[in-house]
Design a protein around this motif. Structure first.
Motif, PDB file in Angstrom:
ATOM      1  N   ALA A   1       0.825  -1.211   0.000  1.00 54.21           N
ATOM      2  CA  ALA A   1       0.000   0.000   0.000  1.00 54.21           C
ATOM      3  C   ALA A   1       0.858   1.258   0.000  1.00 54.21           C
ATOM      4  CB  ALA A   1      -0.928   0.002   1.222  1.00 54.21           C
ATOM      5  N   GLY A   2       2.036   1.180   0.571  1.00 57.53           N
ATOM      6  CA  GLY A   2       2.920   2.337   0.598  1.00 57.53           C
ATOM      7  C   GLY A   2       3.757   2.505  -0.654  1.00 57.53           C
ATOM      8  N   SER A   3       3.612   1.614  -1.612  1.00 54.60           N
ATOM      9  CA  SER A   3       4.396   1.696  -2.846  1.00 54.60           C
ATOM     10  C   SER A   3       3.666   2.524  -3.898  1.00 54.60           C
ATOM     11  CB  SER A   3       4.647   0.286  -3.398  1.00 54.60           C
ATOM     12  OG  SER A   3       3.461  -0.243  -3.948  1.00 54.60           O
ATOM     13  N   ARG A   4       4.316   2.677  -5.043  1.00 56.39           N
ATOM     14  CA  ARG A   4       3.674   3.396  -6.149  1.00 56.39           C
ATOM     15  C   ARG A   4       2.903   2.462  -7.073  1.00 56.39           C
ATOM     16  NH1 ARG A   4       7.933   7.434  -8.728  1.00 56.39           N
ATOM     17  NH2 ARG A   4       9.554   6.208  -7.785  1.00 56.39           N
ATOM     18  N   ALA A   5       2.916   1.196  -6.745  1.00 54.88           N
ATOM     19  CA  ALA A   5       2.186   0.219  -7.555  1.00 54.88           C
ATOM     20  C   ALA A   5       0.692   0.325  -7.275  1.00 54.88           C
ATOM     21  CB  ALA A   5       2.668  -1.196  -7.219  1.00 54.88           C
ATOM     22  N   ASN A   6      -0.088  -0.084  -8.243  1.00 50.13           N
ATOM     23  CA  ASN A   6      -1.536  -0.152  -8.057  1.00 50.13           C
ATOM     24  C   ASN A   6      -1.805  -1.413  -7.232  1.00 50.13           C
ATOM     25  OD1 ASN A   6      -4.286  -0.750  -8.326  1.00 50.13           O
ATOM     26  ND2 ASN A   6      -4.403   0.304 -10.283  1.00 50.13           N
ATOM     27  N   SER A   7      -1.992  -1.237  -5.943  1.00 50.62           N
ATOM     28  CA  SER A   7      -2.080  -2.364  -5.001  1.00 50.62           C
ATOM     29  C   SER A   7      -3.154  -3.362  -5.389  1.00 50.62           C
ATOM     30  CB  SER A   7      -2.358  -1.846  -3.590  1.00 50.62           C
ATOM     31  OG  SER A   7      -1.354  -0.955  -3.193  1.00 50.62           O
ATOM     32  N   ARG A   8      -4.326  -2.875  -5.706  1.00 50.08           N
ATOM     33  CA  ARG A   8      -5.432  -3.786  -6.032  1.00 50.08           C
ATOM     34  C   ARG A   8      -5.119  -4.608  -7.274  1.00 50.08           C
ATOM     35  NH1 ARG A   8      -7.831   0.973  -3.947  1.00 50.08           N
ATOM     36  NH2 ARG A   8      -9.038   0.512  -2.080  1.00 50.08           N
TER      37      ARG A   8
ATOM     38  N   ALA B   1       6.831 -12.695  -8.981  1.00 48.53           N
ATOM     39  CA  ALA B   1       8.003 -12.294  -9.771  1.00 48.53           C
ATOM     40  C   ALA B   1       7.584 -11.772 -11.144  1.00 48.53           C
ATOM     41  CB  ALA B   1       8.966 -13.475  -9.916  1.00 48.53           C
ATOM     42  N   ILE B   2       6.628 -12.441 -11.771  1.00 45.41           N
ATOM     43  CA  ILE B   2       6.140 -11.997 -13.087  1.00 45.41           C
ATOM     44  C   ILE B   2       5.479 -10.631 -12.966  1.00 45.41           C
ATOM     45  CG2 ILE B   2       4.430 -12.477 -14.897  1.00 45.41           C
ATOM     46  CD1 ILE B   2       5.053 -15.495 -14.433  1.00 45.41           C
ATOM     47  N   ALA B   3       4.650 -10.445 -11.946  1.00 45.54           N
ATOM     48  CA  ALA B   3       3.983  -9.150 -11.746  1.00 45.54           C
ATOM     49  C   ALA B   3       5.017  -8.046 -11.523  1.00 45.54           C
ATOM     50  CB  ALA B   3       3.018  -9.229 -10.566  1.00 45.54           C
ATOM     51  N   ALA B   4       6.056  -8.324 -10.737  1.00 45.79           N
ATOM     52  CA  ALA B   4       7.103  -7.321 -10.480  1.00 45.79           C
ATOM     53  C   ALA B   4       7.851  -6.976 -11.756  1.00 45.79           C
ATOM     54  CB  ALA B   4       8.078  -7.842  -9.426  1.00 45.79           C
ATOM     55  N   PHE B   5       8.183  -7.980 -12.541  1.00 40.63           N
ATOM     56  CA  PHE B   5       8.909  -7.747 -13.789  1.00 40.63           C
ATOM     57  C   PHE B   5       8.102  -6.829 -14.713  1.00 40.63           C
ATOM     58  CE2 PHE B   5       9.669  -8.890 -18.235  1.00 40.63           C
ATOM     59  CZ  PHE B   5      11.016  -8.559 -18.337  1.00 40.63           C
ATOM     60  N   PHE B   6       6.821  -7.119 -14.882  1.00 44.12           N
ATOM     61  CA  PHE B   6       6.009  -6.301 -15.775  1.00 44.12           C
ATOM     62  C   PHE B   6       5.727  -4.920 -15.196  1.00 44.12           C
ATOM     63  CE2 PHE B   6       5.179 -10.405 -17.822  1.00 44.12           C
ATOM     64  CZ  PHE B   6       5.474 -10.036 -19.130  1.00 44.12           C
ATOM     65  N   LEU B   7       5.629  -4.798 -13.882  1.00 46.81           N
ATOM     66  CA  LEU B   7       5.443  -3.489 -13.258  1.00 46.81           C
ATOM     67  C   LEU B   7       6.654  -2.602 -13.524  1.00 46.81           C
ATOM     68  CD1 LEU B   7       3.954  -1.548 -11.198  1.00 46.81           C
ATOM     69  CD2 LEU B   7       5.529  -2.520  -9.517  1.00 46.81           C
ATOM     70  N   VAL B   8       7.851  -3.124 -13.241  1.00 45.32           N
ATOM     71  CA  VAL B   8       9.071  -2.341 -13.416  1.00 45.32           C
ATOM     72  C   VAL B   8       9.315  -2.068 -14.891  1.00 45.32           C
ATOM     73  CG1 VAL B   8      11.572  -2.337 -13.097  1.00 45.32           C
ATOM     74  CG2 VAL B   8      10.070  -3.120 -11.253  1.00 45.32           C
ATOM     75  N   ARG B   9       9.084  -3.056 -15.729  1.00 47.68           N
ATOM     76  CA  ARG B   9       9.267  -2.849 -17.173  1.00 47.68           C
ATOM     77  C   ARG B   9       8.289  -1.793 -17.681  1.00 47.68           C
ATOM     78  NH1 ARG B   9      10.183  -7.229 -21.905  1.00 47.68           N
ATOM     79  NH2 ARG B   9      10.169  -5.733 -23.572  1.00 47.68           N
ATOM     80  N   GLY B  10       7.050  -1.819 -17.177  1.00 48.25           N
ATOM     81  CA  GLY B  10       6.062  -0.810 -17.559  1.00 48.25           C
ATOM     82  C   GLY B  10       6.491   0.587 -17.152  1.00 48.25           C
ATOM     83  N   LYS B  11       7.081   0.709 -15.962  1.00 47.74           N
ATOM     84  CA  LYS B  11       7.575   2.014 -15.510  1.00 47.74           C
ATOM     85  C   LYS B  11       8.717   2.500 -16.397  1.00 47.74           C
ATOM     86  CE  LYS B  11       6.593   1.792 -10.567  1.00 47.74           C
ATOM     87  NZ  LYS B  11       7.207   1.724  -9.230  1.00 47.74           N
TER      88      LYS B  11
END
Length: 194
Positions: free
Chosen positions: A80-87, A176-186
């Motif tokens: 929740a404290g990150s910049r990711a869309n938590s939901r 791990a897959i979600a993190a990879f695509f989140l960072v790659r998207g950024k």
């Protein structure tokens, strides 16, 4: 999964975190009166496909739900404290981890519990922290590794009776897959803004 303007805080998202964990406890209470565990996930069984969604809300005992509650509260609060869309991250890990478990998990086993999500969130926070290379996400990655690293490793060992080690494994893979695509998207978004 990410929005460059996705500014939120723990204070804003804490009610949603508490409601989510509260819902898990509510389902646990109802499970004492209704046979809800029948809605768990059984790999490659079409009638248990619904378990992809319902599995995280079902727990077999008080010890089982307690062992998932504390890590869920900690990891969801950190998310929740990150910049990711938590939901979006939670939904992605639940659906992808559940789908991988349904496709590749042990055949006749009934899988229930939020540990797929717990393992997915822990791995997500570690991998995204390492990939982002920013101070706060990296500090969170180190904290999560310190707090849950040994549980992550021991939780995927296949000789534990009554433990969904394959659920833990596929939850971690989904994180791990979600993190990879989140960072790659950024990274892609920042390239287009340059």
């Amino acid at each position: 999964m990410t929005n460059p303007n996705n500014q939120h805080s723990i204070k804003q998202e804490l009610p949603a975190v508490l409601m989510f964990v509260g819902l898990i406890w509510l389902v646990f209470a109802f499970d004492h009166f209704l046979p809800l565990e029948q809605f768990g996930l059984i790999p490659r069984n079409g009638s248990h496909l619904v378990g992809i969604i319902t599995m995280p809300f079902l727990h077999g005992s008080l010890q089982h739900i307690m062992s998932n509650t504390v890590p869920l509260l900690v990891l969801l609060t950190l998310l929740a404290g990150s910049r990711a869309n938590s939901r979006s991250i939670v939904l992605t890990i639940m659906l992808l981890g559940g789908a991988l478990l349904w496709l590749f998990g042990r055949g006749a086993a009934l899988h229930i519990g939020a540990s797929v999500l717990v393992f997915g969130l822990a791995v997500f926070l570690i991998v995204s922290g390492l990939l982002e290379r920013r101070l706060v996400p990296l500090a969170i990655a180190i904290f999560v590794t310190f707090m849950y690293g040994s549980s992550l490793l021991s939780g995927v060992l296949p000789w534990q009776p009554g433990v969904s080690w394959d659920g833990h494994l596929f939850g971690g893979i989904a994180g791990a897959i979600a993190a990879f695509f989140l960072v790659r998207g950024k990274q892609m978004t920042s390239r287009f803004r340059s």
